[in-house]
Scaffold this motif. Structure first.
Motif, PDB file in Angstrom:
ATOM      1  N   UNK A  68      56.795 -19.080  20.717  1.00  0.00           N
ATOM      2  CA  UNK A  68      56.135 -17.784  20.907  1.00  0.00           C
ATOM      3  C   UNK A  68      56.238 -16.913  19.662  1.00  0.00           C
ATOM      4  N   UNK A  69      56.246 -17.533  18.475  1.00  0.00           N
ATOM      5  CA  UNK A  69      56.376 -16.795  17.223  1.00  0.00           C
ATOM      6  C   UNK A  69      55.287 -17.237  16.249  1.00  0.00           C
ATOM      7  N   UNK A  70      54.626 -16.250  15.647  1.00  0.00           N
ATOM      8  CA  UNK A  70      53.680 -16.505  14.563  1.00  0.00           C
ATOM      9  C   UNK A  70      54.340 -16.018  13.284  1.00  0.00           C
ATOM     10  N   UNK A  71      54.364 -16.860  12.265  1.00  0.00           N
ATOM     11  CA  UNK A  71      54.882 -16.469  10.957  1.00  0.00           C
ATOM     12  C   UNK A  71      53.698 -16.305  10.019  1.00  0.00           C
ATOM     13  N   UNK A  72      53.608 -15.127   9.409  1.00  0.00           N
ATOM     14  CA  UNK A  72      52.501 -14.792   8.515  1.00  0.00           C
ATOM     15  C   UNK A  72      53.033 -14.602   7.103  1.00  0.00           C
ATOM     16  N   UNK A  87      54.360 -10.916  -2.399  1.00  0.00           N
ATOM     17  CA  UNK A  87      54.205 -11.630  -1.127  1.00  0.00           C
ATOM     18  C   UNK A  87      55.143 -11.021  -0.092  1.00  0.00           C
ATOM     19  N   UNK A  88      54.764 -11.150   1.136  1.00  0.00           N
ATOM     20  CA  UNK A  88      55.550 -10.580   2.226  1.00  0.00           C
ATOM     21  C   UNK A  88      55.428 -11.508   3.435  1.00  0.00           C
ATOM     22  N   UNK A  89      56.541 -11.809   4.074  1.00  0.00           N
ATOM     23  CA  UNK A  89      56.537 -12.621   5.289  1.00  0.00           C
ATOM     24  C   UNK A  89      56.801 -11.710   6.478  1.00  0.00           C
ATOM     25  N   UNK A  90      55.981 -11.871   7.504  1.00  0.00           N
ATOM     26  CA  UNK A  90      56.092 -11.052   8.719  1.00  0.00           C
ATOM     27  C   UNK A  90      56.031 -12.001   9.905  1.00  0.00           C
ATOM     28  N   UNK A  91      56.908 -11.785  10.877  1.00  0.00           N
ATOM     29  CA  UNK A  91      56.851 -12.584  12.101  1.00  0.00           C
ATOM     30  C   UNK A  91      56.288 -11.726  13.226  1.00  0.00           C
ATOM     31  N   UNK A  92      55.618 -12.380  14.147  1.00  0.00           N
ATOM     32  CA  UNK A  92      55.046 -11.687  15.304  1.00  0.00           C
ATOM     33  C   UNK A  92      55.434 -12.481  16.542  1.00  0.00           C
ATOM     34  N   UNK A  93      56.131 -11.828  17.462  1.00  0.00           N
ATOM     35  CA  UNK A  93      56.467 -12.460  18.731  1.00  0.00           C
ATOM     36  C   UNK A  93      55.282 -12.332  19.672  1.00  0.00           C
TER      37      UNK A  93
END
Length: 147
Positions: A68-72, A87-93
């Motif tokens: 249930x996690x998207x890593x962008x 660059x930037x990493x963001x996670x979305x539950x």
């Protein structure tokens, strides 16, 4: 007596109608990220900036999903707050109440906060949206900085 009953009925109807209108105006949908859930309005762009750990415009160059996690992974074009990196990493539950529509190659303005693990994330009530719909935000936030 009959006149008094009508007054009471009118007051009850007025209160119920006013309460329903307040409820309707205090919530909003965020169709840019395709969530079926409703949220309290996220405030102005300046308020969201103040309440975020990072605010930037970037293009998604990588998207991966696991459970249930998207890593962008974003290529940052401009930022207003947070890391000065390109660059930037963001996670979305995600889950049954929130499954955002995010596309590799699209540009977004991201309002992220840090989760309990120190990772940047945003949720369904964030001002995060496609950059093409962010003219008002950019105007309110100013030019921003290049990483």
């Amino acid at each position: 007596m009959c006149h008094r009953i009508l007054q009471v009925v009118f007051i009850i109807v007025l209160v119920v109608t006013t309460d329903a209108n307040l409820t309707a105006s205090a919530t909003t949908d965020f169709p840019a990220l395709s969530s079926s859930a409703k949220c309290a309005a996220p405030g102005t762009a300046r308020e969201a900036l103040q309440n975020s750990a990072a605010v930037f415009i970037g293009k998604i160059n990588e998207l991966s999903e696991s459970d249930d996690v998207i890593t962008l992974k974003f290529n940052v074009e401009r930022y207003w707050k947070g890391n000065k990196s390109k660059t930037q990493t963001v996670i979305v539950n995600t889950g049954p109440r929130y499954s955002p529509s995010l596309t590799v190659g699209e540009r977004y303005i991201v309002y992220a906060y840090q989760d309990s693990n120190g990772q940047l994330t945003f949720g369904r009530c964030s001002r995060t949206k496609l950059a093409e719909y962010a003219d008002d935000d950019i105007r309110a936030l100013g030019e921003g900085k290049k990483p």
